[in-house]
Design a protein around this motif. Structure first.
Motif, short mmCIF file in Angstrom:
data_model
loop_
_atom_site.label_atom_id
_atom_site.label_comp_id
_atom_site.label_asym_id
_atom_site.label_seq_id
_atom_site.Cartn_x
_atom_site.Cartn_y
_atom_site.Cartn_z
N THR A 23 10.55 0.67 30.26
CA THR A 23 9.95 -0.62 29.99
C THR A 23 8.47 -0.58 30.33
OG1 THR A 23 10.33 -1.49 32.22
CG2 THR A 23 12.13 -1.75 30.61
N VAL A 24 7.74 -1.55 29.82
CA VAL A 24 6.31 -1.62 30.13
C VAL A 24 6.09 -1.68 31.64
CG1 VAL A 24 4.23 -3.04 29.91
CG2 VAL A 24 5.71 -2.67 27.93
N LEU A 25 6.89 -2.49 32.32
CA LEU A 25 6.73 -2.64 33.76
C LEU A 25 7.07 -1.34 34.48
CD1 LEU A 25 6.10 -4.41 36.18
CD2 LEU A 25 8.47 -5.18 36.17
N ASP A 26 8.15 -0.68 34.08
CA ASP A 26 8.51 0.59 34.73
C ASP A 26 7.43 1.63 34.51
OD1 ASP A 26 10.84 -0.40 35.73
OD2 ASP A 26 12.11 0.39 34.12
N TYR A 27 6.87 1.68 33.31
CA TYR A 27 5.84 2.67 33.00
C TYR A 27 4.67 2.55 33.97
CZ TYR A 27 2.34 5.34 30.42
OH TYR A 27 1.38 6.26 30.08
N TYR A 28 4.14 1.36 34.12
CA TYR A 28 2.96 1.19 34.97
C TYR A 28 3.30 1.32 36.45
CZ TYR A 28 -0.27 -0.04 31.25
OH TYR A 28 -1.08 0.01 30.15
N SER A 29 4.40 0.73 36.88
CA SER A 29 4.71 0.74 38.31
C SER A 29 5.12 2.13 38.78
CB SER A 29 5.81 -0.27 38.62
OG SER A 29 6.99 0.00 37.89
N GLN A 30 5.69 2.96 37.90
CA GLN A 30 6.07 4.32 38.28
C GLN A 30 4.91 5.30 38.20
OE1 GLN A 30 9.53 5.62 36.04
NE2 GLN A 30 10.70 3.77 36.54
N ARG A 31 4.00 5.09 37.26
CA ARG A 31 2.93 6.06 37.04
C ARG A 31 1.65 5.72 37.80
NH1 ARG A 31 3.11 9.15 31.38
NH2 ARG A 31 5.37 9.23 31.11
N TYR A 32 1.43 4.48 38.08
CA TYR A 32 0.18 4.07 38.72
C TYR A 32 0.51 3.26 39.97
CZ TYR A 32 -1.53 5.58 34.21
OH TYR A 32 -1.80 6.34 33.09
N ARG A 33 0.86 3.99 41.02
CA ARG A 33 1.38 3.37 42.23
C ARG A 33 0.30 2.88 43.18
NH1 ARG A 33 6.70 7.15 43.55
NH2 ARG A 33 7.54 7.15 41.43
N HIS A 34 -0.95 2.94 42.72
CA HIS A 34 -2.00 2.31 43.52
C HIS A 34 -1.84 0.79 43.51
CE1 HIS A 34 -3.84 1.42 39.64
NE2 HIS A 34 -3.87 2.71 39.37
N SER A 35 -1.02 0.28 42.59
CA SER A 35 -0.70 -1.15 42.54
C SER A 35 0.81 -1.33 42.65
CB SER A 35 -1.19 -1.77 41.23
OG SER A 35 -2.59 -1.67 41.10
N THR A 36 1.23 -2.46 43.20
CA THR A 36 2.65 -2.72 43.37
C THR A 36 3.28 -3.17 42.05
OG1 THR A 36 2.35 -5.06 43.93
CG2 THR A 36 2.22 -3.46 45.74
N GLN A 37 4.61 -3.15 42.01
CA GLN A 37 5.31 -3.60 40.81
C GLN A 37 5.00 -5.07 40.53
OE1 GLN A 37 9.75 -4.12 40.69
NE2 GLN A 37 9.63 -2.51 39.10
N ALA A 38 4.91 -5.86 41.59
CA ALA A 38 4.60 -7.28 41.41
C ALA A 38 3.21 -7.47 40.80
CB ALA A 38 4.70 -8.01 42.75
N GLU A 39 2.25 -6.64 41.20
CA GLU A 39 0.90 -6.74 40.64
C GLU A 39 0.90 -6.37 39.16
OE1 GLU A 39 -1.90 -5.82 44.54
OE2 GLU A 39 -0.89 -4.15 43.53
N TRP A 40 1.63 -5.32 38.79
CA TRP A 40 1.71 -4.94 37.39
C TRP A 40 2.40 -6.03 36.57
CZ3 TRP A 40 -1.66 -1.95 35.66
CH2 TRP A 40 -2.06 -0.79 36.31
N GLN A 41 3.44 -6.63 37.13
CA GLN A 41 4.13 -7.70 36.43
C GLN A 41 3.19 -8.87 36.17
OE1 GLN A 41 7.85 -8.92 38.14
NE2 GLN A 41 7.99 -10.78 36.94
N GLN A 42 2.39 -9.20 37.16
CA GLN A 42 1.43 -10.29 37.00
C GLN A 42 0.42 -9.99 35.89
OE1 GLN A 42 -1.12 -10.98 40.41
NE2 GLN A 42 -1.18 -13.18 39.97
N ARG A 43 -0.01 -8.73 35.80
CA ARG A 43 -0.98 -8.36 34.78
C ARG A 43 -0.37 -8.44 33.38
NH1 ARG A 43 -2.58 -3.29 38.61
NH2 ARG A 43 -3.97 -4.44 40.01
#
Length: 305
Positions: A23-43
């Motif tokens: 998923t879009v959220l999994d992609y960013y939260s797994q690959r770019y862990r300088h930000s939290t999953q909640a931060e990626w979801q907000q974006r």
């Protein structure tokens, strides 16, 4: 002086096979862990992340070849030193000594590296009052302390430099007074940045030569000549040989990143961190006119014999 907000940045990437089905959220939260999953979801929910140029949702499944775009809003960058010393200048070539801590080119791969406060924006105009010189229309050679990223920039059809000699301090004492390191360098998976460069058996060929200038019980002063230009080559090669640079926060013995837990503010070592002892001492190259030339930049006291 109060630091100003920059104008933001757009990160764009095309998806390969490893992203298929995420998923879009999994992609960013797994690959770019300088930000939290909640931060990626907000974006994603704020419309800052686009899929093939359109707004998307956190649970949209990704397909091969699609394009993801993250429009990062303006942020306040860290202060960097902008004093640049010109060592040589003519109509075709500028050689400068840049201060430690000033990135050469806009660097947006790591969240703590500025992209507007960079060397390319700090190059002074030349003696003939032309507009500030930029990489791509003339040769720009960088000497001086090597931190974050320092390299030679040239037009695509220009001839490359013959050699770049650097002096550095290495932890430990090499047995041989002179040696060659041929450890391949390639990308490895990183839990925070997605990937970074390190010693890798299946990486690209790389070659460095070093000479021991001085030894004591804990460290050595080395002169290094890089025969290839892989990212972070000197740092990785000396660490791979068992002599990581003094003060290097990232590369340990073996030429791989130090694995550690984030600090209290969530930060972890990244390639752009400063503090390691590395200095561009001498640059030898063929001038665009065809004439050989060599420029020296004396090292600081702690890197002198």
């Amino acid at each position: 002086m109060e630091r100003q907000l920059n104008s933001g940045w757009t990160y764009r990437e095309q998806l390969d096979q490893s992203a298929v089905g995420l998923t879009v959220l999994d992609y960013y939260s797994q690959r770019y862990r300088h930000s939290t999953q909640a931060e990626w979801q907000q974006r994603v929910e704020a419309g800052q992340i686009l899929l093939d140029g359109r707004k998307t949702t956190t649970d949209t499944r990704l397909r091969l070849g699609q394009w993801l775009t993250y429009d990062r809003p303006p942020w306040q960058e860290p202060e960097v030193p902008l004093n640049v010393e010109v060592l040589h200048e003519d109509e075709d070539l500028m050689v400068v000594a840049k201060p430690a801590g000033l990135p050469v080119m806009p660097g947006v791969a790591f969240c703590n590296i500025p992209y507007s406060g960079s060397f390319s924006s700090a190059i002074p105009g030349n003696a003939h009052s032309r507009p500030p010189i930029r990489p791509g229309n003339v040769w720009i050679a960088v000497a001086g302390p090597i931190t974050r990223s320092s390299r030679l920039f040239k037009p695509a059809d220009a001839r490359p430099p013959d050699s770049e000699d650097l002096s550095c301090a290495g932890s430990g004492c090499p047995v041989d007074d002179r040696s060659t390191i041929t450890q391949p360098i390639g990308k490895i998976v990183d839990p925070v940045l997605g990937h970074l460069y390190a010693a890798h058996a299946e990486g690209l060929p790389a070659c460095s030569e070093y000479w021991v200038l001085h030894r004591d019980q804990e460290k050595s002063l080395l002169e290094v000549n890089i025969l290839t230009g892989r990212p972070h080559q000197i740092r990785i090669h000396l660490a791979a040989a068992g002599y990581p640079l003094v003060g290097d926060p990232l590369y340990a013995v073996g030429g791989v990143p130090i694995r550690c837990l984030p600090s209290h503010n969530g930060e972890m070592p990244v390639p752009g961190d400063c503090g390691y002892h590395l200095h561009a001492m001498r640059l030898s190259l063929i001038h665009p006119s065809g004439q050989p030339m060599s420029i020296t930049c004396p090292p600081p006291p702690d890197l002198q014999v």
